[in-house]
Write an enzyme that holds these catalytic residues in place. Structure first.
Site, PDB file in Angstrom:
ATOM      1  CE  LYS A  49      38.878 -39.869  26.369  1.00  0.00           C
ATOM      2  NZ  LYS A  49      37.462 -39.752  26.631  1.00  0.00           N
ATOM      3  CD  GLU A  99      48.829 -49.462  33.075  1.00  0.00           C
ATOM      4  OE1 GLU A  99      47.709 -49.126  33.494  1.00  0.00           O
ATOM      5  OE2 GLU A  99      49.879 -49.279  33.707  1.00  0.00           O
ATOM      6  CE  LYS A 148      48.719 -45.832  34.534  1.00  0.00           C
ATOM      7  NZ  LYS A 148      48.130 -46.893  35.371  1.00  0.00           N
ATOM      8  CG  ASP A 152      31.466 -40.289  27.607  1.00  0.00           C
ATOM      9  OD1 ASP A 152      30.339 -40.094  28.105  1.00  0.00           O
ATOM     10  OD2 ASP A 152      32.281 -41.120  28.033  1.00  0.00           O
ATOM     11  CB  CYS A 158       5.600 -62.150   9.761  1.00  0.00           C
ATOM     12  SG  CYS A 158       5.063 -63.017   8.287  1.00  0.00           S
ATOM     13  CB  CYS A 204       7.135 -64.642   5.270  1.00  0.00           C
ATOM     14  SG  CYS A 204       7.892 -63.022   5.436  1.00  0.00           S
ATOM     15  CE1 TYR A 212      41.705 -57.626  34.157  1.00  0.00           C
ATOM     16  CE2 TYR A 212      40.267 -56.418  32.673  1.00  0.00           C
ATOM     17  CZ  TYR A 212      40.935 -57.579  33.024  1.00  0.00           C
ATOM     18  OH  TYR A 212      40.831 -58.691  32.235  1.00  0.00           O
ATOM     19  CB  CYS A 241       4.871 -62.381   3.023  1.00  0.00           C
ATOM     20  SG  CYS A 241       4.289 -62.725   4.692  1.00  0.00           S
ATOM     21  CG  ASP A 294      34.466 -46.362  29.172  1.00  0.00           C
ATOM     22  OD1 ASP A 294      34.593 -45.445  29.999  1.00  0.00           O
ATOM     23  OD2 ASP A 294      33.784 -46.268  28.144  1.00  0.00           O
ATOM     24  CB  SER A 311      41.605 -37.194  36.379  1.00  0.00           C
ATOM     25  OG  SER A 311      42.036 -35.871  36.322  1.00  0.00           O
ATOM     26  CB  ILE A 312      45.176 -39.675  33.144  1.00  0.00           C
ATOM     27  CG1 ILE A 312      44.635 -40.843  33.953  1.00  0.00           C
ATOM     28  CG2 ILE A 312      46.644 -39.851  32.907  1.00  0.00           C
ATOM     29  CD1 ILE A 312      44.921 -42.172  33.270  1.00  0.00           C
ATOM     30  CE  LYS A 353      41.025 -42.739  30.123  1.00  0.00           C
ATOM     31  NZ  LYS A 353      39.654 -42.873  30.569  1.00  0.00           N
ATOM     32  CB  CYS A 392       4.278 -59.644   7.114  1.00  0.00           C
ATOM     33  SG  CYS A 392       5.974 -59.873   6.575  1.00  0.00           S
ATOM     34  CE1 TYR A 399      29.539 -32.464  30.616  1.00  0.00           C
ATOM     35  CE2 TYR A 399      31.891 -32.875  30.309  1.00  0.00           C
ATOM     36  CZ  TYR A 399      30.856 -32.323  31.046  1.00  0.00           C
ATOM     37  OH  TYR A 399      31.133 -31.620  32.183  1.00  0.00           O
ATOM     38  CG  ASP A 400      34.817 -35.380  25.713  1.00  0.00           C
ATOM     39  OD1 ASP A 400      34.535 -35.140  26.904  1.00  0.00           O
ATOM     40  OD2 ASP A 400      35.292 -36.467  25.331  1.00  0.00           O
ATOM     41  CD  GLU A 441      37.883 -47.104  35.503  1.00  0.00           C
ATOM     42  OE1 GLU A 441      38.724 -46.608  36.281  1.00  0.00           O
ATOM     43  OE2 GLU A 441      37.173 -46.431  34.738  1.00  0.00           O
TER      44      GLU A 441
HETATM   45  S1  IVH Z   1      45.905 -44.471  36.107  1.00  0.00           S
HETATM   46  C1  IVH Z   1      47.360 -40.976  38.462  1.00  0.00           C
HETATM   47  N1  IVH Z   1      45.367 -46.441  34.453  1.00  0.00           N
HETATM   48  O1  IVH Z   1      40.697 -43.309  33.627  1.00  0.00           O
HETATM   49  C2  IVH Z   1      46.788 -41.817  37.402  1.00  0.00           C
HETATM   50  N2  IVH Z   1      43.610 -44.942  35.011  1.00  0.00           N
HETATM   51  O2  IVH Z   1      40.568 -40.587  32.707  1.00  0.00           O
HETATM   52  C3  IVH Z   1      45.605 -42.545  37.891  1.00  0.00           C
HETATM   53  N3  IVH Z   1      41.447 -45.511  33.977  1.00  0.00           N
HETATM   54  O3  IVH Z   1      40.430 -41.856  36.801  1.00  0.00           O
HETATM   55  C4  IVH Z   1      44.871 -43.288  36.886  1.00  0.00           C
HETATM   56  N4  IVH Z   1      42.143 -47.313  32.941  1.00  0.00           N
HETATM   57  O4  IVH Z   1      39.403 -44.186  36.413  1.00  0.00           O
HETATM   58  C5  IVH Z   1      44.879 -45.365  35.090  1.00  0.00           C
HETATM   59  N5  IVH Z   1      45.046 -48.267  33.056  1.00  0.00           N
HETATM   60  C6  IVH Z   1      44.556 -47.193  33.697  1.00  0.00           C
HETATM   61  C7  IVH Z   1      43.203 -46.798  33.596  1.00  0.00           C
HETATM   62  C8  IVH Z   1      42.760 -45.661  34.248  1.00  0.00           C
HETATM   63  C9  IVH Z   1      41.110 -46.532  33.187  1.00  0.00           C
HETATM   64  C10 IVH Z   1      40.505 -44.450  34.413  1.00  0.00           C
HETATM   65  C11 IVH Z   1      40.665 -44.030  35.829  1.00  0.00           C
HETATM   66  C12 IVH Z   1      41.005 -42.572  35.779  1.00  0.00           C
HETATM   67  C13 IVH Z   1      40.466 -42.185  34.442  1.00  0.00           C
HETATM   68  C14 IVH Z   1      41.140 -40.965  33.898  1.00  0.00           C
END
Ligand code: IVH
Length: 676
Positions: A320, A120, A296, A34, A432, A438, A229, A417, A124, A83-84, A122, A414, A37-38, A179
């Site tokens: 992150k 909270e 949040k 990732d 070995c 050894c 979760y 030894c 994965d 997404s966030i 995050k 090996c 990619y980023d 998730e």
């Molecule tokens: S809230 C409107 N809470 O991260 C907000 N997302 O990068 C909706 N994710 O698409 C998402 N842990 O799949 C929220 N505690 C958490 C999360 C979480 C993982 C994922 C989720 C989201 C992505 C965004």
């Protein structure tokens, strides 16, 4: 001239990003981490900002990627799955930026009280939407492009943690967002099994979870250990929502949905920073991967006031942590010889910062894995370090090699030894044949012998063992007990004081138990549990040493491979000598009567499963006390389980117990059974 150069680079980046996005989102088989990619994505974003003319409608920066797989049925989300926004500054500043933004957008004065947040983890994994009507799960969908996802109901139903029916009095319509992920231990076990079978291993828990959810065959999903979760809601009808996000999560938990407990209601930027720092410190201890934390705004009213940008709410941000996968150069491949003589190819890497530490060695597991990944010296490779798992090379970046590089070969002799190397298990492992001749195996045997769960010799670490073996001071296990202060004090970094401490630790270790002693000998396939079973069954060392394969097969949980290994071990005169010499050096352990004559232990034949955190007992303590009374402590719940002991944060095992109707115990219940 320069413009042409930028245009070419932008086109190249678009091409690469499209390719990698497809690998990631559609095929669940990324070729680059990732973080890489980023980096590419951000480079394109910067280019487009500086040269807006380069922006094309199909640029990956212009849309949320993700596509409906052919084969799964599309589902239109009634409430889009957003997404966030990601705060990439991994320092405390990331949290402060978010708080400042929220305060500005709410028009708060500098002296207005701090904003309350929900902080909270995050997770994965793969985002999922679960639709419950009248408390019954009717549909599960992936996120897809946020507007339209895929119907994965059949697959999601196979996940034990997903309630098929909600508890309490849920509203007529409730869409829960969460998730699906895979715990690190489950992932490791899955890969271990794959390796044993000589099948392909999975790259990381996240892609494995995502791939399993998007399977076309639910039977395949059912074999993958997935977890869930919940962190939010989508479409809801007939429910007066609680006033805060934290209250909402409490309500979801009360409906029987899995909600992680490592969340907090915090105040202001400082509360966010404290949470971030506390979780960063504990990241390695968590049983699953996280790539950061999520903040949040807690009040749902304020969330409504803040509203949304095109794709993301203004009231949430992902903060992150440093990435757990990175790209680096493979400079060479070394061979490490383990305790049982197994040869492991180890990658020598250009040092790289992964998951919070600098990594310069990573395991390549075995020749089969190495070949499958196709890595060769000089390649750019992906290194993964998650939790306390040994760093590993998960693959190479698929790019042409500037020159021919020969494939890696296992040595025939090996490297430590010089003994011959034998190929085992259908060619997967190389070993070995030197045994304790050894030095590498001798060192590992000593370290195992001294281990905390074996003879528990404090202070006998690898630095000292290296010197003892390399300096020719020690050739056999019993010789450890001939070490005196004078002999030890000549070692590097060994002051009189620590030499005296080590001698005292050696002396102390002589008083041990039969199971520990058996485990310490390092007999192949004899782990702690088997050592305990053997000790209980035979009672005395002599009976065990003279036991035939048939007699060994009478022991609980001992199968043909283990029985053969034990019989072979004690058939070697030098191994019997080691036992005699250790006894002569003063090692003692209580011996008892063979189990057949002894009174049966009160919990003999009963199987317990432990899950979650108990208020006072650690898991090890609970296990030890149960086993002392003859109970077996198993890792998973089945119809054969007699009791499940559940503490805080109990997960899928608790659900499984409820499903199968296995009796549940809390800590007081357990203590009662233990006779406290
Ligand atoms: S809230 C409107 N809470 O991260 C907000 N997302 O990068 C909706 N994710 O698409 C998402 N842990 O799949 C929220 N505690 C958490 C999360 C979480 C993982 C994922 C989720 C989201 C992505 C965004």
């Amino acid at each position: 001239m320069a413009d042409e150069h930028y245009a070419r680079r932008a086109a190249e980046l678009r091409e690469q990003l499209h390719h990698h996005a497809h690998r990631y989102y559609v095929l669940d088989a990324p070729e680059i981490p990732d973080a890489e990619y980023d980096r590419l994505f951000q480079e394109l974003q910067r280019l487009e900002e500086q040269h807006p003319g380069l922006r094309t409608p199909d640029s990956p920066t212009q849309r949320v990627i993700g596509r409906v797989l052919d084969g799964l049925v599309p589902v239109r989300h009634r409430v889009p799955m957003l997404s966030i926004e990601t705060e990439t500054d991994t320092s405390a500043a990331g949290a402060r930026n978010f708080d400042a933004r929220v305060r500005r957008e709410l028009g708060l004065a500098a002296d207005a009280p701090p904003v309350a947040y929900s902080a909270e983890l995050k997770f994965d994994g793969l985002a999922i939407s679960l639709r419950y009507e009248h408390g019954v799960l009717v549909q599960a969908a992936t996120r897809g492009d946020g507007e339209t996802g895929e119907d994965v109901t059949q697959n999601i139903r196979t996940i034990g943690q997903v309630p098929l029916r909600l508890a309490g009095s849920p509203p007529p319509v409730l869409e829960v967002r969460g998730e699906v992920y895979m715990r690190r231990g489950d992932f490791e076990r899955l890969n271990e099994r794959q390796r044993e079978r000589g099948e392909k291993t999975y790259v990381n828990p996240r892609n494995t979870a995502a791939g399993a959810v998007r399977q076309l065959d639910p039977a395949v999903t059912a074999q993958r250990p997935l977890s869930l979760y919940c962190y939010g809601i989508g479409d809801v009808e007939g429910w007066a929502l609680p006033p805060t996000h934290n209250g909402l999560l409490d309500a979801l938990a009360a409906f029987g949905l899995p909600v992680n407990r490592d969340r907090a209601a915090v105040l202001g930027a400082e509360g966010l920073v404290d949470f971030h720092d506390a979780i960063a410190l504990r990241r390695d201890e968590l049983p699953f991967d996280i790539d950061g934390v999520v903040y949040k705004v807690d009040s749902l009213d304020l969330q409504r006031q803040l509203g949304f940008k095109t794709r993301e709410p203004r009231w949430a941000v992902a903060h992150k942590f440093p990435a757990q996968e990175q790209v680096t150069r493979l400079n060479g491949i070394d061979i490490q010889v383990g305790r049982t003589g197994k040869l492991t190819p180890v990658a020598k890497l250009e040092p790289v910062f992964v998951g919070g530490t600098t990594v310069s060695n990573a395991t390549l597991h075995n020749l089969f894995e190495l070949r499958r990944k196709g890595v060769r010296v000089g390649d750019r490779v992906i290194v993964r370090r998650a939790g306390d798992v040994i760093p590993e090379v998960v693959g190479r970046i698929a790019e042409p090699r500037p020159q021919y590089v020969p494939n890696f070969r296992m040595p025939r002799l090996c490297p430590v030894c010089g003994s011959t190397v034998a190929r085992e298990r259908g060619g997967i492992d190389h070993r070995c044949s030197g045994g304790l001749y050894c030095p590498a195996q001798r060192k590992q045997a000593l370290l195992h012998f001294a281990g905390r769960r074996a003879m528990d010799i404090e202070g006998l670490g690898d630095k000292i063992v290296d010197q003892l073996v390399d300096g020719g001071l020690i050739r056999t296990l019993p010789e450890l007990y001939t070490l005196g202060v004078a002999k030890l004090a000549v070692l590097e970094r060994m002051a009189d004081r620590s030499a005296a401490n080590l001698v005292a630790a050696l002396e102390k270790s002589k008083q041990t138990t039969l199971p520990r002693f058996l485990y310490a000998l390092g007999i192949r396939h004899v782990g702690e549990a088997t050592a305990r079973d053997l000790a209980r069954h035979f009672g005395r060392m002599d009976g065990l040493m003279d036991a035939s394969v048939e007699q060994l097969l009478q022991v609980r949980d001992v199968g043909p491979v283990v029985a053969q290994s034990i019989a072979t071990f004690f058939a070697q005169p030098h191994n019997r000598e080691v036992v005699e010499q250790l006894r002569a050096a003063g090692v003692t352990f209580e011996e008892g009567e063979p189990a057949a004559h002894a009174a049966p232990l009160p919990l003999a034949g009963k199987t317990f499963v432990l899950t979650g955190t108990l208020p006072t007992l650690t898991r090890d303590e609970a296990k030890a006390r149960l086993e002392a009374l003859g109970a077996k402590v198993a890792g998973s719940v089945s119809r054969k389980t007699d009791y499940v002991v559940a503490g805080a944060e109990a997960g899928s095992k608790l659900d499984k117990a409820r499903e199968l109707g296995v009796p549940l115990l809390d800590e007081p219940g357990l203590l009662a059974i233990l006779g406290d």
